[in-house]
Design a protein around this motif. Structure first.
Motif, PDB file in Angstrom:
ATOM      1  N   THR A 247       0.865   3.691   1.786  1.00 16.92           N
ATOM      2  CA  THR A 247       1.083   3.946   3.579  1.00 16.92           C
ATOM      3  C   THR A 247       0.264   3.046   4.141  1.00 16.92           C
ATOM      4  O   THR A 247      -0.826   2.716   3.717  1.00 16.92           O
TER       5      THR A 247
ATOM      6  N   LYS B  37      -9.630   5.043   2.610  1.00 16.46           N
ATOM      7  CA  LYS B  37      -8.067   5.630   2.386  1.00 16.46           C
ATOM      8  C   LYS B  37      -7.728   5.590   1.009  1.00 16.46           C
ATOM      9  O   LYS B  37      -7.353   6.544   0.492  1.00 16.46           O
TER      10      LYS B  37
ATOM     11  N   ASP C 298       0.746  -1.316   0.182  1.00 15.04           N
ATOM     12  CA  ASP C 298      -0.047  -0.061   0.048  1.00 15.04           C
ATOM     13  C   ASP C 298       0.920   1.216  -0.051  1.00 15.04           C
ATOM     14  O   ASP C 298       2.050   1.116   0.584  1.00 15.04           O
TER      15      ASP C 298
ATOM     16  N   PHE D  18      -6.690   8.452  -1.830  1.00 23.36           N
ATOM     17  CA  PHE D  18      -5.746   8.344  -2.631  1.00 23.36           C
ATOM     18  C   PHE D  18      -6.248   8.831  -4.034  1.00 23.36           C
ATOM     19  O   PHE D  18      -5.321   9.243  -4.661  1.00 23.36           O
TER      20      PHE D  18
ATOM     21  N   TRP E 150      -1.308  10.282   3.990  1.00 16.09           N
ATOM     22  CA  TRP E 150      -2.120   9.739   2.746  1.00 16.09           C
ATOM     23  C   TRP E 150      -1.467  10.654   1.911  1.00 16.09           C
ATOM     24  O   TRP E 150      -1.218  10.662   0.668  1.00 16.09           O
TER      25      TRP E 150
ATOM     26  N   LEU F 237     -10.611   6.144   6.333  1.00 14.19           N
ATOM     27  CA  LEU F 237      -9.686   7.211   6.769  1.00 14.19           C
ATOM     28  C   LEU F 237     -10.149   8.050   7.899  1.00 14.19           C
ATOM     29  O   LEU F 237     -11.389   8.260   8.029  1.00 14.19           O
TER      30      LEU F 237
ATOM     31  N   ALA G 143      -5.968  -1.049   2.882  1.00 16.72           N
ATOM     32  CA  ALA G 143      -6.077   0.266   2.283  1.00 16.72           C
ATOM     33  C   ALA G 143      -7.642   0.548   1.973  1.00 16.72           C
ATOM     34  O   ALA G 143      -7.879   1.839   1.567  1.00 16.72           O
TER      35      ALA G 143
ATOM     36  N   ARG H 239      -5.038  11.115   7.001  1.00 13.42           N
ATOM     37  CA  ARG H 239      -5.131  11.854   5.940  1.00 13.42           C
ATOM     38  C   ARG H 239      -3.768  12.391   5.768  1.00 13.42           C
ATOM     39  O   ARG H 239      -3.274  12.407   4.573  1.00 13.42           O
TER      40      ARG H 239
ATOM     41  N   ASN I  25      -2.683  -3.194  -3.880  1.00 13.18           N
ATOM     42  CA  ASN I  25      -3.425  -3.139  -2.488  1.00 13.18           C
ATOM     43  C   ASN I  25      -4.278  -4.192  -1.716  1.00 13.18           C
ATOM     44  O   ASN I  25      -4.802  -5.030  -2.647  1.00 13.18           O
TER      45      ASN I  25
END
Length: 386
Positions: A191, A252, A189, A256, A199, A232, A228, A196, A224
């Motif tokens: 991160t 999340k 992923d 992205f 990301w 978030l 992921a 947020r 991913n």
């Protein structure tokens, strides 16, 4: 942080068509959500609501192929024991060349690399992550009518980029171009964070790397897993470290997608892990403290971000409500994930590249198992029709 708005404005997602011309690097840079799991949560997701029949074998060969012959691929991680096997110790296919020959015999036309290492006694030696090694791999791919479509390789972990990271990243692009890849990416992923701000940092890095890859004629992608698709943390009361503790309900990876450039950053959805995410992440705590339900529909995410998903991992599972993930991996086409419905819903079959994957295919007691499962996977992928 730049937000890349969807042309249609739907759910803040992005939908832009590709217009990327391919340029050589060297000229440009030095099981379905069954009711046993959670019927109320998963009934709203039509691609995942019904157990799949044995993939494609109940239609007696009628209908239209969902995966064209030229798009039937496999990630070599599935048969990593075979590529890593000592050819002097067995009559089984060993090393890249023999494995390519075997996969081509099954019918595969595409492969995705998971690194370029093999056994030292195989032709070419242990490390083919060099210009000469890539030329050798390319000759074998061409010999057996295979095309490389991607690799889970090096993505710098640091940001801003160091010069050594930048140089290594450019070398991986050079190798990808020698191999004839349209795509290059990573198996992790962007991160592991839920916040947020992290990301946003990841998006800055991926946008920068994506620009470099774009100049090399390569589409950079992130592969991913389930985490992921969690929610978030972007608001509500702050914790002792000043970080948000609640969510607006955006996932999340959805975020992205809105902060990365659709012309230079791409994604590969692993359908198995998308199922796991659907099982695990269907409620969140809103900014006001209320509990909210949000059912994850992977096919809908792909449709909203149509051209950003050129690659899939075609991985199957059976229901297991005791594992914490909801599913156990099984050979492709022998589980309950409804690939017929999923692939029908996402469409664009001449654009998508499904790669058969099974993480647990290698066996210490049946040394031929991973190749057997690769063959099962091909047969079931080829049998998918609508």
């Amino acid at each position: 942080m730049t937000v890349y708005n969807d042309e249609s404005g739907t759910d803040g997602a992005l939908r832009r068509s590709l217009g990327v011309s391919r340029r050589r690097f060297l000229s440009t840079c030095t099981a379905a959500a069954a009711t046993a799991i959670a019927a109320p949560a998963f009934g709203a997701s039509p691609a995942f609501a019904q157990p799949a029949p044995h993939q494609g074998h109940d239609d007696h060969g009628h209908g239209q192929d969902l995966v064209p012959a030229s798009k039937r691929g496999i990630i070599l991680y599935t048969v990593r024991d075979a590529t890593g096997r000592d050819p002097l110790s067995t009559d089984l296919p060993s090393g890249f060349r023999e494995v390519f020959k075997e996969l081509a015999r099954y019918g595969y036309k595409q492969v995705e690399f998971a690194g370029y290492g093999q056994h030292a006694n195989a032709p070419g030696g242990s490390n083919l992550e060099t210009v000469e090694g890539a030329k050798l791999l390319r000759s074998w791919l061409d010999e057996y009518g295979l095309r490389a479509q991607g690799n889970h390789g090096f993505i710098p972990s640091s940001w801003p980029l160091s010069q050594s990271d930048l140089d290594q990243f450019k070398r991986t692009l050079e190798i990808a171009n020698i191999l004839g890849m349209d795509h290059m990416g990573t198996g992790g992923d962007p991160t592991g964070s839920a916040y947020r701000a992290d990301w946003d940092v990841a998006a800055d890095k991926w946008n920068a790397l994506g620009q470099i890859a774009h100049r090399a004629g390569i589409k950079l992608y992130t592969h991913n897993h389930d985490a992921a698709y969690g929610f978030l943390l972007d608001g509500g009361p702050l914790d002792a470290q000043g970080r948000p503790t609640r969510s607006s309900g955006i996932r999340k990876l959805e975020y992205f997608l809105t902060v990365t450039d659709p012309k230079t950053v791409w994604l590969e959805m692993d359908i198995f892990w998308a199922h796991v995410a659907q099982y695990k992440f269907h409620t969140y705590t809103a900014h006001d403290g209320s509990q909210q339900e949000n059912i994850f529909d992977p096919a809908a995410l792909v449709r909203r971000n149509n051209k950003r998903y050129p690659l899939f991992h075609a991985k199957d599972g059976v229901v297991n409500t005791t594992s914490g993930q909801g599913y156990d991996m099984v050979p492709f086409g022998t589980g309950v994930i409804d690939y017929r419905t999923f692939l029908s819903r996402v469409g664009q079959k001449n654009y998508r590249n499904p790669m058969v994957e099974q993480d647990n295919a290698p066996s210490s007691t049946d040394l031929a198992q991973s190749l057997k499962h690769a063959r099962i996977g091909y047969d079931n992928l080829a049998a998918l029709r609508k």
